[in-house]
Design a protein around this motif. Structure first.
Motif, PDB file in Angstrom:
ATOM      1  N   GLY A   1       0.726  -1.351   0.293  1.00 17.17           N
ATOM      2  CA  GLY A   1      -0.087   0.136   0.064  1.00 17.17           C
ATOM      3  C   GLY A   1       1.264   1.439  -0.201  1.00 17.17           C
ATOM      4  N   HIS A   2       0.163   2.746   0.209  1.00 18.74           N
ATOM      5  CA  HIS A   2       0.388   3.632   0.335  1.00 18.74           C
ATOM      6  C   HIS A   2       2.116   4.180   0.849  1.00 18.74           C
ATOM      7  CE1 HIS A   2      -0.400   6.289   4.204  1.00 18.74           C
ATOM      8  NE2 HIS A   2      -1.177   5.724   4.196  1.00 18.74           N
ATOM      9  N   PHE A   3       2.015   2.636   2.074  1.00 20.29           N
ATOM     10  CA  PHE A   3       3.811   2.995   3.057  1.00 20.29           C
ATOM     11  C   PHE A   3       4.585   2.659   2.112  1.00 20.29           C
ATOM     12  CE2 PHE A   3       3.906   4.444   7.900  1.00 20.29           C
ATOM     13  CZ  PHE A   3       2.702   5.354   7.461  1.00 20.29           C
ATOM     14  N   LYS A   4       4.500   0.914   1.359  1.00 22.00           N
ATOM     15  CA  LYS A   4       5.352   0.796   0.408  1.00 22.00           C
ATOM     16  C   LYS A   4       5.903   2.023  -0.928  1.00 22.00           C
ATOM     17  CE  LYS A   4       8.057  -2.054  -2.121  1.00 22.00           C
ATOM     18  NZ  LYS A   4       7.790  -3.229  -3.184  1.00 22.00           N
ATOM     19  N   LEU A   5       4.708   3.153  -1.156  1.00 21.88           N
ATOM     20  CA  LEU A   5       5.795   4.222  -2.229  1.00 21.88           C
ATOM     21  C   LEU A   5       6.093   4.789  -1.146  1.00 21.88           C
ATOM     22  CD1 LEU A   5       5.270   5.769  -4.245  1.00 21.88           C
ATOM     23  CD2 LEU A   5       2.995   6.421  -3.654  1.00 21.88           C
ATOM     24  N   ARG A   6       5.864   4.736   0.412  1.00 22.17           N
ATOM     25  CA  ARG A   6       6.395   5.891   1.043  1.00 22.17           C
ATOM     26  C   ARG A   6       8.227   5.652   1.470  1.00 22.17           C
ATOM     27  NH1 ARG A   6       4.468   8.555   7.238  1.00 22.17           N
ATOM     28  NH2 ARG A   6       2.356   8.552   5.694  1.00 22.17           N
ATOM     29  N   LYS A   7       8.522   4.390   1.567  1.00 24.17           N
ATOM     30  CA  LYS A   7       9.628   3.075   1.960  1.00 24.17           C
ATOM     31  C   LYS A   7      10.434   3.884   0.629  1.00 24.17           C
ATOM     32  CE  LYS A   7      11.468  -1.340   1.933  1.00 24.17           C
ATOM     33  NZ  LYS A   7      10.684  -2.746   1.755  1.00 24.17           N
ATOM     34  N   ILE A   8       9.866   3.595  -0.463  1.00 22.77           N
ATOM     35  CA  ILE A   8      10.807   4.404  -1.906  1.00 22.77           C
ATOM     36  C   ILE A   8      11.232   5.072  -1.934  1.00 22.77           C
ATOM     37  CG2 ILE A   8      10.822   2.931  -5.118  1.00 22.77           C
ATOM     38  CD1 ILE A   8      10.159   0.919  -3.621  1.00 22.77           C
TER      39      ILE A   8
ATOM     40  N   PHE B   1      -2.273  10.054   4.195  1.00 21.79           N
ATOM     41  CA  PHE B   1      -2.534   9.531   1.973  1.00 21.79           C
ATOM     42  C   PHE B   1      -1.031  10.877   0.957  1.00 21.79           C
ATOM     43  CE2 PHE B   1      -2.818   6.994  -1.428  1.00 21.79           C
ATOM     44  CZ  PHE B   1      -3.289   8.179  -2.836  1.00 21.79           C
ATOM     45  N   THR B   2      -1.528  12.338   1.725  1.00 24.69           N
ATOM     46  CA  THR B   2      -0.881  13.247   0.933  1.00 24.69           C
ATOM     47  C   THR B   2       0.620  12.833   1.699  1.00 24.69           C
ATOM     48  OG1 THR B   2      -2.003  14.313   0.355  1.00 24.69           O
ATOM     49  CG2 THR B   2      -0.297  15.262   0.865  1.00 24.69           C
ATOM     50  N   GLU B   3       1.035  12.264   2.746  1.00 25.24           N
ATOM     51  CA  GLU B   3       2.439  12.352   3.562  1.00 25.24           C
ATOM     52  C   GLU B   3       2.970  11.105   2.547  1.00 25.24           C
ATOM     53  OE1 GLU B   3       0.509  13.831   7.902  1.00 25.24           O
ATOM     54  OE2 GLU B   3       2.371  12.397   7.424  1.00 25.24           O
ATOM     55  N   SER B   4       2.426  10.431   1.779  1.00 19.61           N
ATOM     56  CA  SER B   4       3.108   9.369   1.604  1.00 19.61           C
ATOM     57  C   SER B   4       3.394   9.961   0.684  1.00 19.61           C
ATOM     58  CB  SER B   4       2.531   8.158   1.460  1.00 19.61           C
ATOM     59  OG  SER B   4       2.957   7.514   2.848  1.00 19.61           O
ATOM     60  N   LEU B   5       3.007  10.539  -0.499  1.00 19.72           N
ATOM     61  CA  LEU B   5       3.142  11.219  -2.109  1.00 19.72           C
ATOM     62  C   LEU B   5       3.807  12.214  -1.856  1.00 19.72           C
ATOM     63  CD1 LEU B   5      -0.742  11.578  -3.612  1.00 19.72           C
ATOM     64  CD2 LEU B   5       1.133   9.648  -3.595  1.00 19.72           C
ATOM     65  N   ALA B   6       3.804  12.984  -0.621  1.00 21.41           N
ATOM     66  CA  ALA B   6       4.598  13.503  -0.564  1.00 21.41           C
ATOM     67  C   ALA B   6       6.481  13.734   0.153  1.00 21.41           C
ATOM     68  CB  ALA B   6       4.301  14.806  -0.299  1.00 21.41           C
TER      69      ALA B   6
END
Ligand SMILES: CC(C)c1cccc2c(O)c(C(=O)O)cnc12
Length: 455
Positions: free
Chosen positions: A224-231, A268-273
């Motif tokens: 999920g969005h935490f994988k995106l945040r991690k990368i 969610f935005t924190e992950s995208l950002a």
């Protein structure tokens, strides 16, 4: 054959990004000639001598799907992975019974309201395999007049021993295996053995996937969005992009909670950002722009109001989140000739305010919903995800770049990114409303002269 329309030429012409849109019936041919594929192109003999295939999807019209395979491949073993339960599962079983080459695998959905959204093809040839990750259901109307996204892998060569079968610098193979293992089904055992024997070192994308569960500890960053945040934390843009807007584009919206900080303009935005090494939440949050068709985008589309049958945003959800109005931007795709091809594609990106470059880009099955991307629970200790989703993330450094120029603004650069819509996005006017699928529209007729009376 050497003709440009030969499917292999289309695929080779879109390297190294390998990101395509689907062909659209009813737009000028120049917008279908390059950078676009149909399902028959993806299954074409010119891409390889197909031996067997696995189709992961949500809506599947089995007789139609069988007809999309070329005659010489039409009885090769086909496995269909779906998440239907109860009556819909029985309907699938009956439909598949007519075909002795088809086997069904039913994905476990143990959390309420979860769905198997993942849209992926594993195409096994004699000399290797390809992975296709896309956004279209396996039904005719999803490949007719909509904007859909397709990432197709290079040919991954088959190896004699597992030690020859390398992974990519983006851990593509490891992540694909981990995703399939998460189904916890014995049906995948033989496929996983086959996948392990392929050399996937040429993959340049990262996998961003979701599987149902209450993920804690390391698993929290796997999905999920935490994988995106991690990368993005490891490999994302630097602080120079701090002021760049983050953009979400999708075909449905879930319940976002009582305020924008509840989820969408919170976690969610924190992950995208997220930027490399810099805490996204430490300084100001960037502008969030959400691209979703307005009622008029749908009314004036090629399909007309019926396009809205695939944009299932319900009025009971919309009325609870009027705060979303500040984020809405039109679906506009003039440079791809697809302003009238309603989006079923889902993409997320971070773009320079002027739209001439982007810091990263993701195409995925995941709509704007907590069910798809995950929502933190238990004071942030666990990430709860309801559905199966999969997508791919493009990072410029995997192509030797700092940033991607956008194809719309740098047409000759082979590494310019083919963003499916026009950048910068166009904000709704005061009078515009997001498409909602379960209320009537009687005031103006659509492109076919019809009104919309759902009941
Ligand atoms: C609300 C549900 C049943 C729905 C309605 C219309 C279109 C849908 C769709 O396109 C997907 C998907 O593509 O995964 C998933 N649910 C969809």
């Amino acid at each position: 054959s050497s003709s440009r329309s030969d499917p292999l030429n289309i695929i080779e012409a879109c390297q190294p990004l390998n990101f395509l849109l689907t062909k659209v019936t009813g737009i000028q041919e120049k917008y279908n000639r390059s950078g676009a594929v149909g399902i028959k192109d993806l299954l074409s003999p010119s891409l390889g001598s197909l031996q067997e295939s696995v189709q992961f999807n949500y809506m599947i019209d089995i007789p139609w799907l069988v007809q999309q395979y070329p005659p010489q491949f039409r009885s090769k073993p086909l496995v269909i992975v779906h998440g239907h339960q109860r009556q819909a599962k029985m309907d699938m079983d009956v439909a598949a019974d007519h075909y002795k080459h088809i086997k069904l695998v039913n994905a476990k959905l143990e959390i309420m309201y979860g769905t198997h959204h993942t849209k992926m093809m594993l195409l096994f040839y004699d000399i290797g395999m390809r992975v296709v990750i896309h956004t279209a259901n396996l039904i005719e109307k999803d490949w007719h007049q909509k904007t859909q996204g397709v990432w197709i892998s290079p040919m991954f060569p088959k190896c004699k021993t597992a030690s020859d079968a390398k992974d990519s610098s983006t851990n593509f193979k490891q992540d694909l295996i981990q995703y399939m293992e998460a189904y916890r089904t014995p049906h995948f055992k033989s496929w996983l053995e086959k996948i392990k024997l392929h050399d996937m070192s040429s993959a340049k994308v990262h996998i961003i996937a979701s599987v149902p569960g209450r993920h804690i500890g390391p698993a929290k960053q796997t999905w999920g969005h935490f994988k995106l945040r991690k990368i993005l934390r490891q490999l994302g843009p630097g602080n120079s992009c701090k002021s760049w807007p983050v953009i979400g584009q999708f075909s449905s919206i879930g319940s976002m909670g009582p305020t924008k900080e509840s989820w969408v303009y919170g976690e969610f935005t924190e992950s995208l950002a997220t930027t490399k090494d810099g805490g996204a939440s430490l300084t100001m949050k960037p502008t969030l722009k959400l691209i979703y068709p307005s009622k008029d985008n749908v009314r004036t589309s090629l399909e007309g109001y019926p396009a809205g049958g695939s944009l299932p945003y319900s009025i009971k959800t919309a009325v609870k989140q009027q705060y979303m109005h500040q984020f809405w931007n039109h679906w506009k795709s003039e440079h791809r000739g697809r302003s009238a091809a309603c989006p079923h594609i889902k993409t997320y990106t971070r773009s320079h305010p002027d739209g001439t470059s982007i810091a990263w880009f993701a195409v995925t099955s995941a709509n704007l919903s907590k069910a798809a991307w995950g929502a933190l629970e238990k004071k942030g200790q666990q990430l709860m995800i309801r559905s199966y989703e999969i997508g791919v993330l493009f990072l410029p450094q995997n192509y030797g770049l700092e940033k991607f120029k956008t194809l719309e603004h740098a047409s000759e650069d082979p590494l310019a990114f083919p963003v499916p819509y026009d950048l910068p996005p166009t904000h709704y006017e005061k009078s515009d409303r997001p498409w909602v699928w379960d209320i009537p529209y009687m005031d103006k007729p659509d492109t076919h002269g019809n009104k919309w009376c759902p009941q």
